[in-house]
Design a protein around this motif. Structure first.
Motif, PDB file in Angstrom:
ATOM      1  N   MET A   1      23.322 -33.464  -9.281  1.00  0.00           N
ATOM      2  CA  MET A   1      22.263 -32.521  -9.714  1.00  0.00           C
ATOM      3  C   MET A   1      22.885 -31.193 -10.161  1.00  0.00           C
ATOM      4  O   MET A   1      22.461 -30.602 -11.150  1.00  0.00           O
ATOM      5  CB  MET A   1      21.299 -32.246  -8.560  1.00  0.00           C
ATOM      6  CG  MET A   1      20.361 -33.393  -8.277  1.00  0.00           C
ATOM      7  SD  MET A   1      19.186 -32.882  -6.996  1.00  0.00           S
ATOM      8  CE  MET A   1      18.779 -34.450  -6.313  1.00  0.00           C
ATOM      9  N   ILE A   2      23.884 -30.745  -9.398  1.00  0.00           N
ATOM     10  CA  ILE A   2      24.548 -29.470  -9.777  1.00  0.00           C
ATOM     11  C   ILE A   2      25.192 -29.630 -11.162  1.00  0.00           C
ATOM     12  O   ILE A   2      25.074 -28.762 -12.037  1.00  0.00           O
ATOM     13  CB  ILE A   2      25.613 -29.054  -8.724  1.00  0.00           C
ATOM     14  CG1 ILE A   2      24.944 -28.796  -7.380  1.00  0.00           C
ATOM     15  CG2 ILE A   2      26.382 -27.825  -9.182  1.00  0.00           C
ATOM     16  CD1 ILE A   2      25.911 -28.463  -6.240  1.00  0.00           C
ATOM     17  N   ASP A   3      25.866 -30.773 -11.357  1.00  0.00           N
ATOM     18  CA  ASP A   3      26.515 -31.028 -12.657  1.00  0.00           C
ATOM     19  C   ASP A   3      25.497 -30.972 -13.795  1.00  0.00           C
ATOM     20  O   ASP A   3      25.746 -30.360 -14.836  1.00  0.00           O
ATOM     21  CB  ASP A   3      27.182 -32.417 -12.666  1.00  0.00           C
ATOM     22  CG  ASP A   3      28.478 -32.422 -11.887  1.00  0.00           C
ATOM     23  OD1 ASP A   3      29.057 -31.343 -11.708  1.00  0.00           O
ATOM     24  OD2 ASP A   3      28.887 -33.508 -11.431  1.00  0.00           O
ATOM     25  N   GLU A   4      24.370 -31.642 -13.563  1.00  0.00           N
ATOM     26  CA  GLU A   4      23.346 -31.684 -14.625  1.00  0.00           C
ATOM     27  C   GLU A   4      22.818 -30.276 -14.927  1.00  0.00           C
ATOM     28  O   GLU A   4      22.615 -29.907 -16.078  1.00  0.00           O
ATOM     29  CB  GLU A   4      22.180 -32.601 -14.203  1.00  0.00           C
ATOM     30  CG  GLU A   4      22.534 -34.078 -14.146  1.00  0.00           C
ATOM     31  CD  GLU A   4      23.152 -34.579 -15.449  1.00  0.00           C
ATOM     32  OE1 GLU A   4      22.562 -34.326 -16.504  1.00  0.00           O
ATOM     33  OE2 GLU A   4      24.241 -35.210 -15.394  1.00  0.00           O
ATOM     34  N   CYS A   5      22.591 -29.496 -13.869  1.00  0.00           N
ATOM     35  CA  CYS A   5      22.096 -28.117 -14.072  1.00  0.00           C
ATOM     36  C   CYS A   5      23.123 -27.302 -14.844  1.00  0.00           C
ATOM     37  O   CYS A   5      22.779 -26.502 -15.725  1.00  0.00           O
ATOM     38  CB  CYS A   5      21.830 -27.439 -12.728  1.00  0.00           C
ATOM     39  SG  CYS A   5      20.400 -28.112 -11.891  1.00  0.00           S
TER      40      CYS A   5
ATOM     41  N   ARG B   1      16.489 -18.798 -20.281  1.00  0.00           N
ATOM     42  CA  ARG B   1      15.568 -19.032 -19.167  1.00  0.00           C
ATOM     43  C   ARG B   1      16.245 -19.972 -18.179  1.00  0.00           C
ATOM     44  O   ARG B   1      16.308 -21.186 -18.421  1.00  0.00           O
ATOM     45  CB  ARG B   1      14.264 -19.656 -19.697  1.00  0.00           C
ATOM     46  CG  ARG B   1      13.463 -18.723 -20.571  1.00  0.00           C
ATOM     47  CD  ARG B   1      12.853 -17.627 -19.744  1.00  0.00           C
ATOM     48  NE  ARG B   1      11.977 -16.771 -20.538  1.00  0.00           N
ATOM     49  CZ  ARG B   1      11.092 -15.947 -19.999  1.00  0.00           C
ATOM     50  NH1 ARG B   1      10.995 -15.849 -18.675  1.00  0.00           N
ATOM     51  NH2 ARG B   1      10.337 -15.198 -20.753  1.00  0.00           N
ATOM     52  N   PRO B   2      16.755 -19.425 -17.089  1.00  0.00           N
ATOM     53  CA  PRO B   2      17.553 -20.265 -16.191  1.00  0.00           C
ATOM     54  C   PRO B   2      16.712 -21.262 -15.385  1.00  0.00           C
ATOM     55  O   PRO B   2      17.264 -22.117 -14.711  1.00  0.00           O
ATOM     56  CB  PRO B   2      18.196 -19.261 -15.227  1.00  0.00           C
ATOM     57  CG  PRO B   2      17.896 -17.904 -15.784  1.00  0.00           C
ATOM     58  CD  PRO B   2      16.689 -18.030 -16.630  1.00  0.00           C
ATOM     59  N   THR B   3      15.392 -21.149 -15.482  1.00  0.00           N
ATOM     60  CA  THR B   3      14.529 -22.060 -14.728  1.00  0.00           C
ATOM     61  C   THR B   3      14.228 -23.291 -15.570  1.00  0.00           C
ATOM     62  O   THR B   3      13.788 -23.152 -16.715  1.00  0.00           O
ATOM     63  CB  THR B   3      13.185 -21.357 -14.408  1.00  0.00           C
ATOM     64  OG1 THR B   3      13.478 -20.031 -14.010  1.00  0.00           O
ATOM     65  CG2 THR B   3      12.429 -22.072 -13.336  1.00  0.00           C
ATOM     66  N   SER B   4      14.455 -24.468 -15.022  1.00  0.00           N
ATOM     67  CA  SER B   4      14.166 -25.694 -15.778  1.00  0.00           C
ATOM     68  C   SER B   4      13.711 -26.773 -14.799  1.00  0.00           C
ATOM     69  O   SER B   4      13.780 -26.592 -13.579  1.00  0.00           O
ATOM     70  CB  SER B   4      15.426 -26.168 -16.505  1.00  0.00           C
ATOM     71  OG  SER B   4      16.401 -26.544 -15.556  1.00  0.00           O
ATOM     72  N   VAL B   5      13.297 -27.894 -15.365  1.00  0.00           N
ATOM     73  CA  VAL B   5      12.919 -29.022 -14.514  1.00  0.00           C
ATOM     74  C   VAL B   5      14.111 -29.403 -13.631  1.00  0.00           C
ATOM     75  O   VAL B   5      13.969 -29.696 -12.442  1.00  0.00           O
ATOM     76  CB  VAL B   5      12.471 -30.217 -15.397  1.00  0.00           C
ATOM     77  CG1 VAL B   5      12.258 -31.453 -14.555  1.00  0.00           C
ATOM     78  CG2 VAL B   5      11.223 -29.840 -16.162  1.00  0.00           C
ATOM     79  N   LEU B   6      15.311 -29.331 -14.241  1.00  0.00           N
ATOM     80  CA  LEU B   6      16.511 -29.724 -13.484  1.00  0.00           C
ATOM     81  C   LEU B   6      16.786 -28.769 -12.326  1.00  0.00           C
ATOM     82  O   LEU B   6      17.102 -29.191 -11.214  1.00  0.00           O
ATOM     83  CB  LEU B   6      17.724 -29.752 -14.425  1.00  0.00           C
ATOM     84  CG  LEU B   6      17.710 -30.843 -15.494  1.00  0.00           C
ATOM     85  CD1 LEU B   6      18.871 -30.666 -16.453  1.00  0.00           C
ATOM     86  CD2 LEU B   6      17.775 -32.215 -14.834  1.00  0.00           C
TER      87      LEU B   6
END
Ligand code: BUJ
Length: 563
Positions: free
Chosen positions: A437-441, A409-414
């Motif tokens: 943010m990109i790194d965290e995702c 599921r590619p959708t997350s809070v991040l």
């Protein structure tokens, strides 16, 4: 932690032994037509030697390579599918020699010692000689491993001829070539009623008409179709571009396919080749292995060369199947044709290419290419719809016995935070914050991928719980009636990726009327997608926004602020 892992392990074993059938049932009980709703396609790159791409030469070579693959499979010579954590060492000659010396019973442990994991190959037994048979409310899978004939379709006509003798020897390539030439000449016009349309029908309608076909005396012919090694479709069309290619391989014109066959090898007049496959029996991993092997074998060791002469033909070897059609069957074919044509008018296919970066750049940036593409899709959806939407990325679970797929599921809070920052709060964050943010995702997506591949996703878990509850006749637990659960399973973004030097394109239809089917690949220097949808304008808008999202990501990765 240990306890949770132990519980997971027990659940996974339980799932393997008791929940193989429900996943098959999910496919087999679905009543929607298989075409567009389930059957994907994978198309092959052209043969690098231009002259080998004429229709008959390519078809002959691919048929011979396919039958060689079938023989290796049946004789248990096929190299196992292996997931290499450390490909350099485990694909070395030394390792292969070491493994070959181990007795079969312990070879798995030998592979495990070097971080190489043999994958489940149980699906392969239904790759050949197999068909999905329409039945009222639940279809059946049929396999007859004794079938030695090939089914060839041309202009809506059905032909069969034996490609193997009783000892498993392959018919001489020049004879295969001769049969194909004969078929091309014989099937010079369309039949008044092509039975093929019936395989595009919803499954209950098709099941009822099949019964009528059986009662009208067509049992032998249907048996021949169902048990054929596979279906070869010699299409009378030359393709102008990839959009046409995608339409052709995904649904074609309906009269030259048997969509119920485990797979059909399609070859157009200009020698473009692809595989359309029925999905209930197996997944992309098995079909990709087949595609890779036949591409490699047919291009490296072609059975015939462009100037090869076909054998002298005794036309009796090739049988054209003639069907007995009464009025009711004829009108069912007409109705199927009309429905198919109507649906075909509605489906849009759109190609997308982003040439400003690819895998090499992202890897240098220490990012997961897949995660970045998925993040771009999330941003895109957020930009287009102003909210997050239900998204799906297919992940193979072939590491497990009888494993099929799990959902990432590619959708997350991040990704939501990141999408909001890129779409709605463009001036609020510094480049460093956006980059972070990109790194965290990316990190989080990698984790999700790993968890899914190791059977620790949640979709199949919930699927199994729901199945348990239904099979016990319990009232449906509230969880499954909740609108959040319904939303989660109304998948707007259905995505899947694969990469192989043999593959040119791949694709599949959307899984809901307002959704998109997104086949994609992050290549070394660019990103490509083949997208489908019934809402043409929305699909076009999605791709416009995707370009925007990828450009935004590139700007941030290169240290530029968002403008
Ligand atoms: O998830 C599952 O259980 C199975 C899925 C179902 N679904 C398609 C709905 C996601 N099935 C697969 O994933 C198999 C799909 C096989 C086709 C994959 C296509 C990938 C495209 C690659 C190349 C695109 C390059 C475009 C260049 C312009």
């Amino acid at each position: 932690m240990v306890k949770i892992d132990f519980i997971n392990l027990i659940f996974n074993c339980f799932f393997v032994f008791f929940f193989v059938d429900p996943w098959f049932d999910m496919y087999l009980c679905a009543r929607d037509p298989v075409v567009l709703n389930f059957n994907p396609f994978i198309s092959l790159n052209p043969d690098p030697k231009e002259a080998y791409n004429s229709q008959v030469v390519r078809a002959t070579n691919l048929v011979v390579s396919s039958i060689k693959f079938l023989n290796s499979l049946n004789n248990e010579f096929l190299r196992p599918d292996i997931y290499y954590v450390n490909p350099k060492w485990s694909q070395s000659r030394l390792f292969k020699r070491f493994i070959s010396l181990l007795p079969t019973s312990v070879s798995w442990y030998g592979a495990y010692m070097v971080n190489a994991y043999p994958l489940d190959m149980s699906q392969y037994k239904r790759l050949f000689n197999s068909s999905r048979i329409p039945k009222l409310n639940k279809d059946e899978l049929f396999t007859n491993e004794w079938g030695r004939h090939l089914l060839v379709m041309r202009n809506g006509h059905f032909y069969v001829f034996e490609v193997l003798d009783p000892d498993g020897n392959i018919l001489h390539p020049s004879e295969i070539q001769a049969q194909l030439i004969y078929i091309l000449q014989d099937a010079d016009r369309l039949p008044e009623f092509s039975l093929c349309y019936l395989t595009t029908e919803d499954r209950n309608t098709w099941a009822a008409v099949r019964q009528q076909l059986l009662e009208a005396g067509n049992e032998d012919n249907l048996q021949k179709i169902d048990s054929a090694v596979f279906c070869l479709c010699l299409d009378n069309i030359s393709l102008k571009n990839d959009t046409e290619l995608s339409h052709c391989m995904l649904h074609g014109r309906g009269f030259n396919r048997w969509f119920d066959k485990s797979f059909s090898l399609i070859i157009t007049s200009d020698g473009t080749a692809g595989v359309n496959f029925e999905h209930s029996w197996g997944d992309g991993v098995a079909v990709l292995r087949f595609v890779n092997e036949v591409y490699r074998n047919s291009t490296r060791h072609p059975a015939i060369v462009p100037h090869s002469s076909p054998a002298a033909l005794s036309a009796t070897k090739c049988e054209r199947l003639e069907f007995k059609l009464n009025d009711s069957i004829q009108s069912a074919i007409n109705s199927a044709r009309m429905k198919f044509e109507e649906t075909n008018e509605k489906i849009s296919v759109r190609m997308f290419e982003f040439r400003k970066f690819g895998k090499e750049f992202l890897v240098k940036q220490k990012l997961s290419p897949d995660a970045v593409f998925q993040l771009a899709c999330q941003m895109t959806a957020y930009r287009q719809f102003g909210k997050i939407i239900s998204s799906y990325e297919a992940c193979s679970t072939a590491a497990f016995k009888h494993g099929r797929t799990e959902t990432i599921r590619p959708t997350s809070v991040l990704t939501k935070q990141c999408s909001r920052a890129f779409v709605e709060e463009r001036s609020k964050h510094s480049v460093a914050e956006l980059r972070n943010m990109i790194d965290e995702c990316s990190k989080y997506h990698r984790r999700l991928q790993l968890e899914a591949a190791l059977g620790k996703g949640f979709d199949r878990h919930l699927f199994a719980l729901k199945h348990l509850s239904v099979s016990r006749g319990d009232p449906m637990p509230e969880l499954f009636l909740d609108s959040a659960y319904q939303k989660l399973n109304h998948i707007i973004l259905s995505t899947s990726t694969l990469h192989s030097p043999a593959v040119h394109l791949g694709g599949f239809g959307p899984v809901v009327p307002d959704g998109f089917g997104i086949g994609y690949n992050v290549f070394d220097t660019w990103v490509g997608c083949n997208t489908t949808g019934y809402l043409n304008r929305e699909l076009q808008e999605f791709l416009r926004c995707l370009e925007y999202s990828l450009t935004d990501i590139l700007d941030v990765l290169e240290g530029r602020p968002l403008v």
